[in-house]
Design a protein around this motif. Structure first.
Motif: not given
Length: 154
Positions: A24-30, A35-38, A129-133
């Motif tokens: 499951l991922i989330e697409h947050r408004p930016e 931006e897409t996150f876990i 997902l682009k962030f190292d985390t």
């Protein structure tokens, strides 16, 4: 509530819901897009005062706040920690393997729709997902899954 800092780092939890071979991922408004996150959230001072493991308490609270209080976890495990130096945040990642309830199509912030949720094939994570985390914790999950037939091309 006040966010919790330890040794100069904000502490946060990240939770990867795994359903078969999908996460499951989330697409947050930016500004100007998304931006897409876990899914994740900050540990709060109140998480420390419950008499239970504060990491688990924070994860359960964040899941209830973002996904709704009808989700009840049945099986999960701590994946470890990752220091995101650029934002001075220490993330504790959890893998959620089993739960009761229906995952919604969006997250909530202060009771209102906030971010769109999407199930993706775990092998496709690098496209989203682009962030190292996120990469760190998804790679941990992939290692746990092992080279089963559905993971031959990973």
């Amino acid at each position: 509530m006040a966010p919790y800092y330890k040794d100069g780092y904000l502490e946060a939890v990240l939770f990867i819901f795994l359903d078969g071979n999908k996460i499951l991922i989330e697409h947050r408004p930016e500004a100007g897009g998304k931006e897409t996150f876990i899914p994740n959230g900050k540990i709060e001072d109140s998480d420390l005062s419950t008499g239970t493991d504060y990491l688990t308490r924070a994860m359960l609270r964040e899941i209830a706040e973002e996904l709704g209080s009808t989700i009840q976890l049945k099986d999960y495990e701590l994946l470890g920690a990752f220091y995101a130096e650029a934002i001075k945040t220490k993330f504790f990642g959890f893998l959620v393997k089993d739960w009761v309830g229906i995952i919604p199509t969006f997250t909530l912030e202060e009771g209102r729709k906030f971010a769109d949720l999407e199930w993706i094939e775990i092998e496709e994570y690098a496209r989203h997902l682009k962030f190292d985390t996120s990469t760190f914790f998804v790679e941990r999950v992939r290692a746990l899954l092992g080279p089963g037939p559905e993971h031959q091309n990973v």
